[in-house]
Write a protein that holds these residues in place. Structure first.
Motif, PDB file in Angstrom:
ATOM      1  N   PRO A 264       0.831  -1.197   0.000  1.00 25.06           N
ATOM      2  CA  PRO A 264       0.000   0.000   0.000  1.00 25.06           C
ATOM      3  C   PRO A 264       0.869   1.252   0.000  1.00 25.06           C
ATOM      4  O   PRO A 264       1.899   1.299   0.670  1.00 25.06           O
ATOM      5  CB  PRO A 264      -0.819  -0.097   1.284  1.00 25.06           C
ATOM      6  N   SER A 265       0.467   2.224  -0.776  1.00 23.03           N
ATOM      7  CA  SER A 265       1.247   3.456  -0.845  1.00 23.03           C
ATOM      8  C   SER A 265       1.027   4.281   0.410  1.00 23.03           C
ATOM      9  O   SER A 265      -0.037   4.267   1.004  1.00 23.03           O
ATOM     10  CB  SER A 265       0.858   4.260  -2.086  1.00 23.03           C
ATOM     11  N   THR A 266       2.076   4.954   0.818  1.00 22.54           N
ATOM     12  CA  THR A 266       1.981   5.840   1.969  1.00 22.54           C
ATOM     13  C   THR A 266       2.118   7.269   1.483  1.00 22.54           C
ATOM     14  O   THR A 266       2.613   7.523   0.386  1.00 22.54           O
ATOM     15  CB  THR A 266       3.083   5.546   3.011  1.00 22.54           C
ATOM     16  N   LEU A 267       1.676   8.171   2.307  1.00 20.22           N
ATOM     17  CA  LEU A 267       1.816   9.575   1.971  1.00 20.22           C
ATOM     18  C   LEU A 267       3.285   9.956   2.061  1.00 20.22           C
ATOM     19  O   LEU A 267       4.013   9.452   2.918  1.00 20.22           O
ATOM     20  CB  LEU A 267       1.009  10.426   2.937  1.00 20.22           C
ATOM     21  N   SER A 268       3.698  10.828   1.189  1.00 16.62           N
ATOM     22  CA  SER A 268       5.077  11.286   1.244  1.00 16.62           C
ATOM     23  C   SER A 268       5.079  12.788   1.496  1.00 16.62           C
ATOM     24  O   SER A 268       4.142  13.496   1.129  1.00 16.62           O
ATOM     25  CB  SER A 268       5.814  10.959  -0.048  1.00 16.62           C
TER      26      SER A 268
ATOM     27  N   LEU B 280      11.085   7.033  12.403  1.00 20.97           N
ATOM     28  CA  LEU B 280      10.287   5.802  12.383  1.00 20.97           C
ATOM     29  C   LEU B 280       8.848   6.068  12.826  1.00 20.97           C
ATOM     30  O   LEU B 280       7.904   5.524  12.243  1.00 20.97           O
ATOM     31  CB  LEU B 280      10.944   4.731  13.259  1.00 20.97           C
ATOM     32  N   LEU B 281       8.692   6.904  13.840  1.00 19.95           N
ATOM     33  CA  LEU B 281       7.343   7.253  14.295  1.00 19.95           C
ATOM     34  C   LEU B 281       6.597   8.015  13.207  1.00 19.95           C
ATOM     35  O   LEU B 281       5.432   7.719  12.924  1.00 19.95           O
ATOM     36  CB  LEU B 281       7.410   8.072  15.587  1.00 19.95           C
ATOM     37  N   LEU B 282       7.251   8.963  12.565  1.00 23.74           N
ATOM     38  CA  LEU B 282       6.627   9.715  11.476  1.00 23.74           C
ATOM     39  C   LEU B 282       6.211   8.778  10.348  1.00 23.74           C
ATOM     40  O   LEU B 282       5.083   8.866   9.844  1.00 23.74           O
ATOM     41  CB  LEU B 282       7.585  10.786  10.944  1.00 23.74           C
ATOM     42  N   ASP B 283       7.088   7.869   9.949  1.00 25.46           N
ATOM     43  CA  ASP B 283       6.763   6.926   8.884  1.00 25.46           C
ATOM     44  C   ASP B 283       5.559   6.056   9.257  1.00 25.46           C
ATOM     45  O   ASP B 283       4.680   5.795   8.430  1.00 25.46           O
ATOM     46  CB  ASP B 283       7.966   6.047   8.548  1.00 25.46           C
ATOM     47  N   HIS B 284       5.508   5.641  10.501  1.00 28.94           N
ATOM     48  CA  HIS B 284       4.376   4.841  10.979  1.00 28.94           C
ATOM     49  C   HIS B 284       3.084   5.648  10.917  1.00 28.94           C
ATOM     50  O   HIS B 284       2.051   5.159  10.443  1.00 28.94           O
ATOM     51  CB  HIS B 284       4.636   4.360  12.411  1.00 28.94           C
ATOM     52  N   LEU B 285       3.124   6.880  11.390  1.00 28.49           N
ATOM     53  CA  LEU B 285       1.931   7.728  11.376  1.00 28.49           C
ATOM     54  C   LEU B 285       1.465   7.998   9.945  1.00 28.49           C
ATOM     55  O   LEU B 285       0.260   7.961   9.666  1.00 28.49           O
ATOM     56  CB  LEU B 285       2.198   9.043  12.110  1.00 28.49           C
ATOM     57  N   LEU B 286       2.388   8.265   9.052  1.00 32.60           N
ATOM     58  CA  LEU B 286       2.029   8.509   7.655  1.00 32.60           C
ATOM     59  C   LEU B 286       1.391   7.279   7.017  1.00 32.60           C
ATOM     60  O   LEU B 286       0.429   7.391   6.260  1.00 32.60           O
ATOM     61  CB  LEU B 286       3.253   8.944   6.846  1.00 32.60           C
TER      62      LEU B 286
END
Length: 89
Positions: A4-8, A40-46
């Protein structure tokens, strides 16, 4: 398998978000995060929460545009045969 794509985020926005996360966690939770931990937290939230925020923002934008389009349609409607000031006899 399709991932699944994540927001960048733009690199500058990403850096600001990491600083913000670190500052929040320090002031509210009294923990010190490293840049890696905050990243890592930011990537998880995104990945997990970002799509819900994006979908809500898109729905809000759509509603805004639809409301403005309805206002525009009403503003552009004119009577095709305007009644003049003359009286009919």
């Amino acid at each position: 398998m399709h991932k699944p794509s994540t927001l960048s985020l733009d690199q500058d926005v990403r850096k600001q978000a990491i600083v913000s996360i670190r500052g929040f966690v320090t002031s509210e939770l009294e923990l010190d995060l490293s840049d890696l931990q905050a990243t890592l937290l930011l990537d998880h939230l995104l990945a997990d929460i970002g799509p819900a925020i994006y979908n809500q923002a898109a729905a809000d934008a759509r509603r805004f545009v639809e409301d403005r389009a309805a206002d525009l349609e009403a503003a552009l409607q004119k009577a095709e045969f305007p009644v003049s000031g003359r009286r009919r006899r």
